[in-house]
Enzyme design. Structure first.
Site, short mmCIF file in Angstrom:
data_model
loop_
_atom_site.label_atom_id
_atom_site.label_comp_id
_atom_site.label_asym_id
_atom_site.label_seq_id
_atom_site.Cartn_x
_atom_site.Cartn_y
_atom_site.Cartn_z
N GLY A 131 -74.89 -84.04 66.18
CA GLY A 131 -73.44 -83.91 66.07
C GLY A 131 -72.80 -83.90 67.43
O GLY A 131 -73.46 -83.66 68.44
N LYS A 184 -77.48 -90.12 66.47
CA LYS A 184 -76.02 -90.00 66.46
C LYS A 184 -75.52 -91.43 66.35
O LYS A 184 -75.76 -92.23 67.26
CB LYS A 184 -75.52 -89.36 67.76
CG LYS A 184 -75.91 -87.90 67.94
CD LYS A 184 -75.46 -87.33 69.28
CE LYS A 184 -75.87 -85.86 69.37
NZ LYS A 184 -75.73 -85.33 70.75
N ASP A 231 -82.21 -77.11 73.12
CA ASP A 231 -81.66 -78.41 73.57
C ASP A 231 -81.24 -78.25 75.03
O ASP A 231 -80.35 -77.45 75.34
CB ASP A 231 -80.45 -78.80 72.71
CG ASP A 231 -79.90 -80.19 73.04
OD1 ASP A 231 -80.43 -80.84 73.98
OD2 ASP A 231 -78.93 -80.61 72.37
N LYS A 252 -78.76 -73.88 73.07
CA LYS A 252 -78.62 -74.69 74.27
C LYS A 252 -79.25 -73.92 75.43
O LYS A 252 -79.11 -72.69 75.51
CB LYS A 252 -77.13 -74.93 74.56
CG LYS A 252 -76.45 -75.79 73.51
CD LYS A 252 -76.91 -77.23 73.59
CE LYS A 252 -76.04 -78.14 72.75
NZ LYS A 252 -76.46 -79.54 72.84
N GLU A 274 -85.38 -80.46 72.58
CA GLU A 274 -84.53 -81.65 72.59
C GLU A 274 -84.14 -82.03 74.03
O GLU A 274 -83.67 -81.19 74.80
CB GLU A 274 -83.27 -81.36 71.75
CG GLU A 274 -82.36 -82.56 71.56
CD GLU A 274 -81.16 -82.25 70.65
OE1 GLU A 274 -81.17 -81.21 69.95
OE2 GLU A 274 -80.21 -83.05 70.64
N ASP A 304 -82.52 -87.37 72.41
CA ASP A 304 -81.11 -87.53 72.01
C ASP A 304 -80.49 -88.53 72.99
O ASP A 304 -80.47 -89.74 72.72
CB ASP A 304 -80.44 -86.13 72.06
CG ASP A 304 -78.92 -86.14 71.85
OD1 ASP A 304 -78.33 -87.23 71.75
OD2 ASP A 304 -78.30 -85.05 71.81
N LYS A 343 -80.42 -73.91 66.69
CA LYS A 343 -80.67 -74.62 67.96
C LYS A 343 -79.92 -73.89 69.04
O LYS A 343 -78.72 -73.63 68.88
CB LYS A 343 -80.20 -76.06 67.81
CG LYS A 343 -79.86 -76.80 69.08
CD LYS A 343 -79.73 -78.30 68.80
CE LYS A 343 -78.64 -78.96 69.61
NZ LYS A 343 -78.50 -80.39 69.28
N SER A 356 -75.85 -75.53 65.99
CA SER A 356 -76.10 -75.65 67.42
C SER A 356 -75.29 -74.58 68.11
O SER A 356 -74.06 -74.54 67.96
CB SER A 356 -75.67 -77.05 67.88
OG SER A 356 -75.78 -77.17 69.27
#
Ligand code: OSB
Ligand code: MG
Length: 390
Positions: free
Chosen positions: A311, A283, A209, A184, A234, A259, A182, A156
């Site tokens: 995570g 998670k 994400d 952000k 995400e 998420d 991934k 990430s």
């Protein structure tokens, strides 16, 4: 020297655990580089570790809460309060016959899933050690499922100062062996970054994400992302929303992964029934512990929805638990489980987690969590420590 977790002697698979002591550690540990999401920048990870002793066996749990309520409402301070005033006393009240009883034991506390999961994790570590098994094998025995030895991992990447810097970061993580990237995103740093990443790395497994930075009015932005062959998008919309995601998903081809919105098996059922997502990020801390995480896994599997393990910048303690969970069979997509050196140098545990040449992390095979906390490193990062006894 920490006691090595190796020699195995098979005891009963489930036996009563009488909790004698709980210790809480409020820690602050520097990250190797700041991590930026749509809700803020973190340069140091602040959280709580719990060390529980039952019948002379010590187990560890790590909270996924942070200092600030940016990702979710829980914080280090709310966790400390809920743990010390409610959950630890509940653990002392009577022996725990099976870690799967803990969600019911903690039911008198509404919400606060991260606080509950912290103690549940330590109890799973103890239960597996008492059974003479690694947590992975213990979960395999209890669920009757085939467990993986290795878990495919992705990385990430936080929002970078520039798109050029982002491309450099992606190149170095791919080089390092991560199987999925991934990135952000946040308003103003979305399509352009995602397009540049796809143009520079046409074949890589790529996803974004948003951490809830958008609304349904941004549907056009996500339609444009359909051209980028992303693995998933995400949590684009509200952190507590399921309905609007169910309105967005039919408008786009790219799978939505939830998420923040999923806190229970019921939420997973609802989201899938409404067509709000096609993938779920699990998670364990967000859903109130390992027992509930397994329930979410099973619900998704029964409905043909793949999952992966999210995570929260865990130290090796939380990472070890995540690896045992991600060994379950419906974790079919690469997980946000990096090598220790992605976030910490050194990690709190020894030896650190390293990435295999096939882009996987190996699930620990030692007793329980299978990792050793280095006391001297823990001492250095501890801001507050308290011991609780019945
Ligand atoms: O949304 O998955 C998230 C980190 C902190 C808070 C939220 C998230 C993340 C990550 C990091 O994406 C995943 C990791 O631990 O590697
Ligand atoms: Mg996320």
């Amino acid at each position: 020297m920490p006691r090595a977790r190796s020699a195995v002697n098979i005891g009963p698979i489930i036996g009563p655990m009488r909790v004698e002591q709980v210790e809480l550690f409020h820690i602050r540990i520097p990250l190797v580089a700041p991590f930026e999401t749509s809700f803020g920048v973190t340069a140091e990870r602040e959280t709580i570790l719990a060390r529980v002793v039952a019948d002379g066996v010590a187990g560890w749990g790590e909270s996924i809460a942070d200092a600030a309520p940016g990702y979710a409402y829980e914080t280090v301070t709310t966790n400390w309060h809920i743990l010390s005033d409610y959950l630890i006393p509940a653990l002392f009240r009577a022996p725990v016959d099976d870690p799967r009883q803990l969600p019911a034991r903690f039911e008198h506390v509404r919400g606060h899933p991260m606080a509950k999961a912290t103690l549940e994790a330590a109890m799973w570590d103890i239960a597996a050690q008492q059974a003479g098994l690694s947590l992975r094998d213990y979960l395999g025995r209890l669920t009757g499922r085939p467990m993986k030895d290795r878990v495919a991992v992705g990385v990430s990447i936080g929002i970078q100062p520039t798109t050029e810097k982002l491309l450099e970061r992606i190149a170095s993580f791919l080089e390092y062996g991560y199987l999925r990237i991934k990135i952000k995103i946040k308003p103003g740093r979305d399509l352009q970054d995602a397009r540049a990443a796809r143009r520079a790395f046409p074949d890589c497994l790529l996803m974004v994400d948003a951490n809830s930075a958008y609304t349904l009015r941004d549907a056009d932005l996500f339609k444009q992302m359909d051209d980028l062959n992303l693995l998933m998008i995400e949590q684009p919309l509200g952190y507590d929303d399921i309905y609007e995601h169910s309105q967005l998903q039919p408008q786009i081809k790219t799978p939505i992964c939830l998420d923040e919105s999923i806190h229970s098996p019921g939420h997973a059922q609802l989201a899938i029934a409404l067509g709000a997502c096609k993938i779920i990020n699990i998670k364990q801390g967000r859903v109130g512990g390992l027992t509930q995480a397994i329930a979410v896994h099973d619900i998704c599997e029964a409905r043909g929805v793949p999952v992966w393990c999210g995570g929260m910048l865990e130290t090796g303690v939380g990472r070890a638990l995540n690896l045992a969970l991600a060994a379950l069979p419906n974790f079919t997509l690469p997980s946000d489980l990096s090598a220790s050196n992605r976030y910490y140098n050194p990690d709190l545990i020894d030896p650190p987690f390293t990435i295999n040449s096939d882009g996987t992390l190996s699930v620990p095979t030692g007793l329980g969590l299978g990792v050793n906390v280095v006391p001297e490193r823990l001492r250095r990062v501890t801001l507050r420590h308290q011991i609780f006894r019945p």
